[in-house]
Design a protein around this motif. Sequence first.
Motif, PDB file in Angstrom:
ATOM      1  N   UNK A   9       0.826  -1.217   0.000  1.00  0.00           N
ATOM      2  CA  UNK A   9       0.000   0.000   0.000  1.00  0.00           C
ATOM      3  C   UNK A   9       0.854   1.259   0.000  1.00  0.00           C
ATOM      4  N   UNK A  10       1.757   1.303  -0.975  1.00  0.00           N
ATOM      5  CA  UNK A  10       2.638   2.461  -1.141  1.00  0.00           C
ATOM      6  C   UNK A  10       2.539   2.961  -2.576  1.00  0.00           C
ATOM      7  N   UNK A  11       3.100   4.102  -2.811  1.00  0.00           N
ATOM      8  CA  UNK A  11       3.134   4.682  -4.151  1.00  0.00           C
ATOM      9  C   UNK A  11       4.009   3.810  -5.055  1.00  0.00           C
ATOM     10  N   UNK A  12       3.569   3.518  -6.284  1.00  0.00           N
ATOM     11  CA  UNK A  12       4.394   2.734  -7.212  1.00  0.00           C
ATOM     12  C   UNK A  12       5.773   3.352  -7.461  1.00  0.00           C
ATOM     13  N   UNK A  13       5.863   4.680  -7.426  1.00  0.00           N
ATOM     14  CA  UNK A  13       7.163   5.335  -7.619  1.00  0.00           C
ATOM     15  C   UNK A  13       8.129   4.995  -6.483  1.00  0.00           C
ATOM     16  N   UNK A  14       7.600   4.848  -5.280  1.00  0.00           N
ATOM     17  CA  UNK A  14       8.430   4.471  -4.128  1.00  0.00           C
ATOM     18  C   UNK A  14       8.929   3.044  -4.297  1.00  0.00           C
ATOM     19  N   UNK A  15       8.042   2.154  -4.717  1.00  0.00           N
ATOM     20  CA  UNK A  15       8.438   0.759  -4.970  1.00  0.00           C
ATOM     21  C   UNK A  15       9.482   0.706  -6.078  1.00  0.00           C
ATOM     22  N   UNK A  16       9.274   1.483  -7.132  1.00  0.00           N
ATOM     23  CA  UNK A  16      10.215   1.504  -8.255  1.00  0.00           C
ATOM     24  C   UNK A  16      11.588   2.000  -7.804  1.00  0.00           C
TER      25      UNK A  16
END
Length: 128
Positions: free
Chosen positions: A44-51
Amino acid sequence: MNVFDDTRPIFVQIAERIEGDILAGVLPEETQVPSTNEFAAFYRINPATAAKGVNLLVDEGLLYKRRGIGMFVAPGARAVVLTKRREQFYRQYVQPVADEARKLGIGVEELSELIHRSAVEHEGTPAP
């Protein structure tokens, strides 16, 4: 429930979790890792953070991209993570213990005996 601690950036923690899975054999070399969107949805985090976390491992050579397919664990990644984690273990745990032992007048031989004693006392005890 928050699965991340507030002391370090989330993208660093994502990278460390992937490293942990590589080290544990959950993500063997040459296997595909979840996509950044899958990480984002799961945590449940921003995809940009995961990327950003995934790209950190790409920059370190632990992951590589197959165009149109996804990210994969690089050959030799487990050995690299193992070396990195052992160095972190040394700096985070061994050096402070050695420093404290010096302050207490505990020599190398006695310190080694104490470590051996602890290992023997905990042998056969399941890890938490």
